[in-house]
Motif scaffolding. Sequence first.
Motif, mmCIF file in Angstrom:
data_model
loop_
_atom_site.group_PDB
_atom_site.id
_atom_site.type_symbol
_atom_site.label_atom_id
_atom_site.label_comp_id
_atom_site.label_asym_id
_atom_site.label_seq_id
_atom_site.Cartn_x
_atom_site.Cartn_y
_atom_site.Cartn_z
ATOM 1 N N PRO A 56 -18.994 -57.414 6.942
ATOM 2 C CA PRO A 56 -17.621 -57.203 7.413
ATOM 3 C C PRO A 56 -17.581 -56.851 8.896
ATOM 4 N N ILE A 57 -16.597 -57.407 9.602
ATOM 5 C CA ILE A 57 -16.410 -57.080 11.017
ATOM 6 C C ILE A 57 -15.721 -55.722 11.114
ATOM 7 N N GLN A 58 -16.203 -54.883 12.039
ATOM 8 C CA GLN A 58 -15.679 -53.534 12.217
ATOM 9 C C GLN A 58 -15.453 -53.258 13.700
ATOM 10 N N LEU A 59 -14.773 -52.168 13.980
ATOM 11 C CA LEU A 59 -14.527 -51.739 15.351
ATOM 12 C C LEU A 59 -15.415 -50.539 15.664
ATOM 13 N N PHE A 60 -16.256 -50.683 16.680
ATOM 14 C CA PHE A 60 -17.055 -49.573 17.199
ATOM 15 C C PHE A 60 -16.378 -49.124 18.499
ATOM 16 N N TYR A 61 -16.107 -47.832 18.628
ATOM 17 C CA TYR A 61 -15.330 -47.373 19.777
ATOM 18 C C TYR A 61 -15.929 -46.114 20.393
ATOM 19 N N ARG A 62 -15.743 -45.979 21.708
ATOM 20 C CA ARG A 62 -16.227 -44.812 22.440
ATOM 21 C C ARG A 62 -15.243 -43.672 22.283
ATOM 22 N N LYS A 63 -15.635 -42.688 21.504
ATOM 23 C CA LYS A 63 -14.748 -41.549 21.259
ATOM 24 C C LYS A 63 -14.437 -40.787 22.536
ATOM 25 N N ASP A 64 -15.433 -40.682 23.419
ATOM 26 C CA ASP A 64 -15.203 -39.926 24.648
ATOM 27 C C ASP A 64 -14.228 -40.640 25.577
ATOM 28 N N ALA B 207 -24.473 -51.630 13.555
ATOM 29 C CA ALA B 207 -24.699 -50.194 13.716
ATOM 30 C C ALA B 207 -26.157 -49.867 13.994
ATOM 31 N N GLY B 208 -27.067 -50.611 13.392
ATOM 32 C CA GLY B 208 -28.481 -50.348 13.606
ATOM 33 C C GLY B 208 -28.955 -50.628 15.014
ATOM 34 N N ASN B 209 -28.198 -51.425 15.766
ATOM 35 C CA ASN B 209 -28.581 -51.742 17.145
ATOM 36 C C ASN B 209 -28.275 -50.607 18.119
ATOM 37 N N SER C 160 -40.287 -50.517 6.323
ATOM 38 C CA SER C 160 -41.282 -51.212 7.133
ATOM 39 C C SER C 160 -40.811 -51.461 8.561
ATOM 40 N N LEU C 161 -39.530 -51.275 8.821
ATOM 41 C CA LEU C 161 -38.978 -51.651 10.120
ATOM 42 C C LEU C 161 -39.237 -50.576 11.170
ATOM 43 N N LYS C 162 -39.507 -51.030 12.404
ATOM 44 C CA LYS C 162 -39.731 -50.102 13.500
ATOM 45 C C LYS C 162 -38.420 -49.609 14.101
ATOM 46 N N THR C 163 -37.350 -50.370 13.906
ATOM 47 C CA THR C 163 -36.035 -49.981 14.405
ATOM 48 C C THR C 163 -35.064 -49.896 13.233
ATOM 49 N N PRO C 164 -33.990 -49.137 13.365
ATOM 50 C CA PRO C 164 -33.062 -48.966 12.246
ATOM 51 C C PRO C 164 -32.388 -50.271 11.842
ATOM 52 N N SER C 165 -32.056 -50.370 10.576
ATOM 53 C CA SER C 165 -31.274 -51.498 10.085
ATOM 54 C C SER C 165 -30.082 -50.948 9.331
ATOM 55 N N SER C 166 -28.928 -51.562 9.567
ATOM 56 C CA SER C 166 -27.716 -51.152 8.851
ATOM 57 C C SER C 166 -27.174 -52.311 8.034
ATOM 58 N N ALA C 167 -28.048 -53.270 7.693
ATOM 59 C CA ALA C 167 -27.623 -54.387 6.855
ATOM 60 C C ALA C 167 -27.000 -53.852 5.569
ATOM 61 N N LEU C 168 -25.832 -54.372 5.231
ATOM 62 C CA LEU C 168 -25.108 -53.906 4.052
ATOM 63 C C LEU C 168 -25.385 -54.860 2.897
ATOM 64 N N TYR D 9 -26.671 -40.502 14.938
ATOM 65 C CA TYR D 9 -26.241 -41.171 16.162
ATOM 66 C C TYR D 9 -24.725 -41.266 16.222
ATOM 67 N N PHE D 10 -24.091 -41.497 15.075
ATOM 68 C CA PHE D 10 -22.632 -41.639 15.009
ATOM 69 C C PHE D 10 -21.953 -40.320 14.631
ATOM 70 N N GLY D 11 -22.564 -39.218 15.039
ATOM 71 C CA GLY D 11 -21.966 -37.918 14.770
ATOM 72 C C GLY D 11 -21.853 -37.618 13.297
ATOM 73 N N ASP D 12 -22.831 -38.081 12.531
ATOM 74 C CA ASP D 12 -22.894 -37.892 11.075
ATOM 75 C C ASP D 12 -21.779 -38.617 10.327
ATOM 76 N N GLN D 13 -21.137 -39.561 10.962
ATOM 77 C CA GLN D 13 -20.214 -40.425 10.236
ATOM 78 C C GLN D 13 -21.024 -41.265 9.255
#
Length: 434
Positions: free
Chosen positions: A151-159, A275-277, A343-351, A369-373
């Motif tokens: 699903p497409i989502q909106l990532f936004y800068r809270k600050d 999100a994992g990026n 096994s991954l060296k970087t995070p994955s957020s695949a749903l 990273y996302f403030g515990d969201q």
Amino acid sequence: MPCIARTSRLALAASAASLALLVTACGGSGSDASGPGDGKPVTLTFWSATAGAKETADAFNKTHTGIKVKFSMVPAGPEGVTKLSNAVKGGNAPDVATMDYSALPEYASEGNLEDLTPSSGDLVKKEFPEAVQSLVNLGGSTWAVPFDVTPIQLFYRKDLFKKHGVDVPTTWAEYRTAAEKIHAGDPDVTITNFGGGDPALLSGLAWQAGARWYGTSGDAWKVNIDDPASRKVAAYWDDLLAEGLASKTPLWGEGETKERATGKVATIIGAAWSAGNFPVSYPDSQGNWGIAPLPTWDGKASTGMYGGTSYIVPKGSEHTEAAAEFIKWVTTDPAAMTARLSSLKTPSSALPANEGMRAAAAKQFDNSYFGDQDVYAVAGQAADTIVPGWTWGPVQQQVTSVQMAAGGDHTKMLSSGQAKGESAVTDRGLKLDK
């Protein structure tokens, strides 16, 4: 000996939930999943470009005795599809492979896939959401098993939103207002990067808006890429770019990453997997990013998909039942997800498309990273709002190629895609309804 598809002509049949691709082809006659009868395990060859696929195969081998999986990494994207096509033609295709949803109808219609209806049809119906069933169930047959939902989502800068007194937008009209206010407050900041043109993202946003790029009329294909819903989306983004409210920096490049990492854009239009990026690409922005539902045109929750992967059995496999058993495990057993992610060296957020797999995936993801969201909870809620009924057409890979050449002019991406879609359908000897 594998059978050969008896019919090259396609037709589509409409159903209440989706448009389905009708392919007349013989199904696989694969061997018994328990082994060939000589006491030795069945050996499956597995090709994929996905991270963690090898470790997933290794985990399967440790817990299963009747089937052994031999993994090979292959290129991603069109190069990987071409490699697989050549292998099918040469009679040396793997038993299992991964494939993007957008390539499935084209690949199936060319007779390159085994029909998984007998082995996996009930699994797909019972274990996966409606929004992705229409992507793998074509013409009343099951040609793949879903892996993830995107699903497409909106990532936004809270600050930045707080600094400029902007609320999280729920509609695209509010999103434009936010863009104007933020840019007026700081001319160096735009609402997002949207340059260069990304056909996969454009299609997902058109999907949300109610577009249906492919359809049928009787036994003829309809190509509806340049339809009113899609034009509305294209015009919206072309206007934001023309007025300097969105950055023309091309997507998927170093410039994009720099702008996002240094606070030059206030939002990112991404998918669940995006999100994992963030912790890797923008490490200094921890705590500043939040995730929200994608703005909509009418205020009612809805979204489209951006990418996504499925598991297929290429034509010619002599072990279709064993392949189906491996595919079931890798798409529905939480142990498979744990093996892949650990096994991954970087995070994955695949749903995962299968809801039973999501708890295992969520357990591996660090939400700090996302403030515990709760990243997976938010993505799961977004997945529930994917507009059902979208299906891809038999020439989408060619359409994507011409759209990428349109230079980031989204209106042109639609018109060139429409023209290519129509010509490619007729070039394949298929009926076109104009």
